[in-house]
Scaffold this active site. Structure first.
Site, PDB file in Angstrom:
ATOM      1  N   GLU A 229      14.122  17.610  -7.124  1.00 21.46           N
ATOM      2  CA  GLU A 229      12.867  18.181  -7.766  1.00 21.46           C
ATOM      3  C   GLU A 229      12.837  19.639  -7.057  1.00 21.46           C
ATOM      4  O   GLU A 229      12.251  20.479  -7.746  1.00 21.46           O
ATOM      5  CB  GLU A 229      11.883  17.237  -7.227  1.00 21.46           C
ATOM      6  CG  GLU A 229      10.446  17.974  -7.610  1.00 21.46           C
ATOM      7  CD  GLU A 229       9.474  16.611  -7.879  1.00 21.46           C
ATOM      8  OE1 GLU A 229       8.455  16.947  -8.134  1.00 21.46           O
ATOM      9  OE2 GLU A 229       9.597  15.443  -7.418  1.00 21.46           O
ATOM     10  N   ASP A 230      12.963  19.863  -5.772  1.00 17.18           N
ATOM     11  CA  ASP A 230      12.774  21.216  -5.256  1.00 17.18           C
ATOM     12  C   ASP A 230      14.129  22.123  -5.066  1.00 17.18           C
ATOM     13  O   ASP A 230      13.584  23.247  -4.559  1.00 17.18           O
ATOM     14  CB  ASP A 230      12.144  20.808  -3.926  1.00 17.18           C
ATOM     15  CG  ASP A 230      10.702  19.881  -3.769  1.00 17.18           C
ATOM     16  OD1 ASP A 230      10.348  20.078  -5.101  1.00 17.18           O
ATOM     17  OD2 ASP A 230      10.289  19.612  -2.718  1.00 17.18           O
TER      18      ASP A 230
END
Length: 737
Positions: free
Chosen positions: A90-91
């Site tokens: 996600e990051d």
């Protein structure tokens, strides 16, 4: 950062990693350690440039989540590795394909599930949140570990929320109470559930939290002294039996104290059962018979010394909770004349109570372990069968099943079934099998015939009476409480509406033909507009049930034949995007609000904060001074109202007054003859949209008088029914009272 500070931080990261391996609940093989090591290295590399709000390196968060997963929840190496990697896709720059390539398909699937549960947006309102929660539950289809790691992630976020602004703390806490605490409870993670509730209270009601916390601290010594007194009384008797055991006290959580104070309207000092005493005994985990025997032996010793409260015996050993929890709970009159709850459990049972589902599989290997996960998954799967409903309803119904306490009821053959508290015979029938549920005609509880909406109690023996002619009707939604039963009933009712719609289409075709109009898509669209409906199925359904009758169709026809007027009316009324002709949804014209299970019409005001309009999904909130206030379910205040004042929420919905059912009393008089009653009931039961509620006949000197209460959707159906009743031989008069 200075070079020294960076070195210090790196040392700390390495230390945390070693601790993660040391505190793991499962025994880790060399391969397991390799997997965790490489996951750790990838996570460190991926998050190297990120920091948290508090200023510390971001990597501390995934390590902390992995530690919770490893020791407090006690999962395996695959879960620990997935927890370390849970934010990587996600990051950071890493993709799911990278994870798949490096760690294999299972880890990739779990990380994907965790990534799908996208981060909650800043201006999150309840319907988006519900949608997220729904997505999250649907990932259970992939792997239950997704949810468990998500709970661990939320738990660590709650522990480190001090650096956040206050409004965010309140929002995240309300959401935790609304969603994550019930989930942890359902999975059997009681310790984490308690922590989540207490931490949420810390931010939603800080004064109350601190007040109760300080009072608990003050009473610690007094509590220990009480436990010592209790132990001394039974110590000799237990030792005489050669039992190895420990006695511990467990204070009730701050949140549950607060709940008790609210429910009983009392202060802290007036709560009598502030803590429970636990007797945890040693027993060979493989000798289940002896383990059970020892529990009852301890029970016998405790009740020899202290008087038990017979109403408060809970035997979770003979029939464990569906989370796997086993223990014997008794409430006894302890020293100083105080009621105290005593929980008796073996070390194995204690482990299950502490670790939940992981403890079941600790001693199993390979296939057995995987099967264990399967069995557990299937239990949760049922609540997900309802996956296609509106997100808010889905969350509400899932929560019903999450938080519900259990009752245990028996089939006629003596099989034990577990159902949520508040369940009815209808829920029981769907629990046995969908087909049994669909064919339910009646139910017997403990040998007596009862209504289908009777609330069942633990120990009831339930027998379902089925019939091939029986089928679900709208009222069943008021009788069923479990998500599974409600989902099945809703899908049958939807199908039935479609069938009625198909009949209605044919009826409409014939009636228009007699008006010299051919049914076409254009005509249907014009009729939908003329009757202010939204879809063609709406139109066909209403013709099918008779709420659009001959006169109304004639009105349309005369309008339609005047093409010029029709042209202009359509120009004005026509939706710029006409809805497609065979859309399946029945979209009623909602124009009336009803409340509660009984769908009562009550006084209300629409709240200013979200201005609900007819058709919105809404709920009622019973305010102290202003009566019932109606809020939209996606109102920004909905979550805090639902999590903090659940007892003041009343269900509400917009209904279509043209589809509303109403009760009518019909009186019949005539000449008494054999078989008359069966003819009358036959006419009523053959009329598809009529429900009979009451029947009363009396005869006198060869004449009879009867009163029937029926429930109908509209006057057209009633008129048709009265006409049909008049045709029966011997009936002289039929009138509506």
């Amino acid at each position: 950062m200075t070079q020294t500070a960076i070195e210090e931080e790196n040392k700390l990261i390495a230390k945390q990693y070693k601790e993660l391996l040391r505190i793991s609940y499962q025994n880790l093989s060399d391969d397991d350690k390799k997997l965790i090591r490489s996951a750790f290295e990838v996570a460190v590399d991926a998050h190297k440039n990120q920091r948290r709000k508090s200023g510390e390196a971001y990597i501390f968060h995934p390590i902390a989540v992995a530690k919770i997963v490893a020791s407090e929840i006690g999962l395996d190496a695959v879960s620990i590795a997935s927890a370390l990697l849970h934010d990587v896709v996600e990051d950071t720059e890493y993709t799911l394909d990278d994870i798949d390539r490096m760690f294999g398909e299972t880890v990739a699937r779990i990380v994907d599930g965790l990534t799908k549960i996208s981060h909650l947006k800043k201006d999150m309102n309840i319907s988006q949140q519900a949608e997220n929660f729904r997505k999250m539950l649907l990932t259970l289809n992939d792997d239950v570990r997704v949810i468990i790691i998500k709970i661990a992630d939320r738990y660590h976020n709650m522990l480190t929320m001090d650096a956040m602004p206050e409004h965010k703390q309140v929002k995240i806490s309300s959401e935790t109470l609304y969603i994550y605490a019930p989930l942890a409870h359902r999975i059997g993670l009681y310790n984490i559930k308690t922590e989540l509730e207490d931490l949420s209270l810390k931010y939603t009601e800080p004064d109350v939290y601190n007040d109760i916390k300080s009072k608990i601290e003050e009473s610690k010594e007094e509590q220990q002294a009480y436990i010592d007194t209790f132990s001394n009384v039974i110590d000799n008797s237990l030792k005489k039996e050669g039992l190895e055991y420990t006695i511990k006290g467990r204070m009730k959580s701050i949140f549950s104290m607060r709940r008790k104070m609210k429910a009983q309207n009392v202060g802290f000092d007036e709560i009598y059962d502030k803590f429970a005493i636990r007797i945890i005994y040693k027993s060979d985990p493989n000798d289940i018979q002896n383990e059970k025997f020892l529990a009852w032996k301890i029970y016998s010793i405790v009740t020899d010394h202290f008087t038990p409260n017979p109403v408060r015996l809970r035997d979770w050993i003979s029939s464990p909770k569906s989370t796997g929890y086993e223990a014997l709970h008794i409430t006894v009159m302890g020293p100083k004349g105080k009621w105290v709850e005593v929980q008796i459990r073996s070390e194995r049972m204690h482990e299950i109570a502490e670790k939940g589902y992981a403890a079941h599989f600790k001693y199993k290997h390979g296939d057995q372990k995987e099967q264990g996960i399967e069995v557990w998954l299937n239990k949760l799967q049922e609540a997900l069968e309802n996956a296609n409903s509106n997100a808010v309803d889905f969350v509400e119904e899932f929560k019903l099943n999450l938080y519900s306490k259990e009752i245990f009821v028996f089939t006629p053959k003596g099989e034990l079934k577990s159902l949520p508290k508040g369940a009815t015979p209808l829920d029981f029938s769907f629990n046995i099998h969908t087909e049994v549920g669909m064919r339910t005609r009646g139910a017997k509880v403990n040998g007596k015939l009862v209504p289908l909406n009777t609330t069942l109690n633990s120990g009831d023996q339930v027998e379902i009476i089925t019939s091939d002619q029986a089928k679900p009707n709208q009222n069943w939604l008021d009788y069923a409480t479990t998500a599974r039963a409600r989902a099945k009933i809703k899908s049958v009712l939807r199908e039935e509406k479609k069938t009625i719609g198909e009949d209605g289409k044919e009826i409409l075709r014939r009636k228009l033909k007699s008006q010299k109009i051919t049914l076409s898509e254009d005509v249907v669209n014009q009729m939908v507009t003329f009757f202010k409906l939204k879809t063609s199925l709406d139109l066909f359904y209403r013709v099918g049930v008779g709420s659009i009758d001959n006169q109304m169709i004639k009105d349309f026809a005369s309008n339609y034949s005047n093409a010029f007027i029709s042209f202009f009316k359509n120009r004005i009324r026509r939706n710029p995007n006409p809805e497609e002709i065979n859309k399946e949804e029945i979209t009623s014209k909602y124009d009336m609000l009803v409340f509660g299970k009984e769908e009562e019409k009550l006084d209300y005001t629409l709240s200013k904060c979200c201005n609900p309009i007819p058709g919105d999904t809404v709920f009622g909130f019973v305010s102290v001074s202003e009566g019932i206030k109606v809020h939209k379910k996606n109102c920004p205040n909905a979550i805090s109202l639902q999590s903090n004042y659940a007892y003041r929420i009343i269900s509400a919905k917009w209904v279509d007054s043209s589809q509303e059912e109403f009760k009518v009393d019909i009186q019949l008089t005539g000449i008494d003859n054999l078989g008359l009653v069966s003819q009358i009931t036959k006419v009523i039961s053959e009329n598809m949209h009529v429900n009979m509620r009451n029947l009363n006949f009396s005869t006198d000197g060869g004449t009879f008088k009867g009163k029937i209460t029926v429930v109908v959707k509209n006057k057209a159906i009633l008129k048709k029914l009265i006409e049909n009743l008049k045709q029966i031989g011997g009936i002289d008069n039929v009138t509506r009272l």
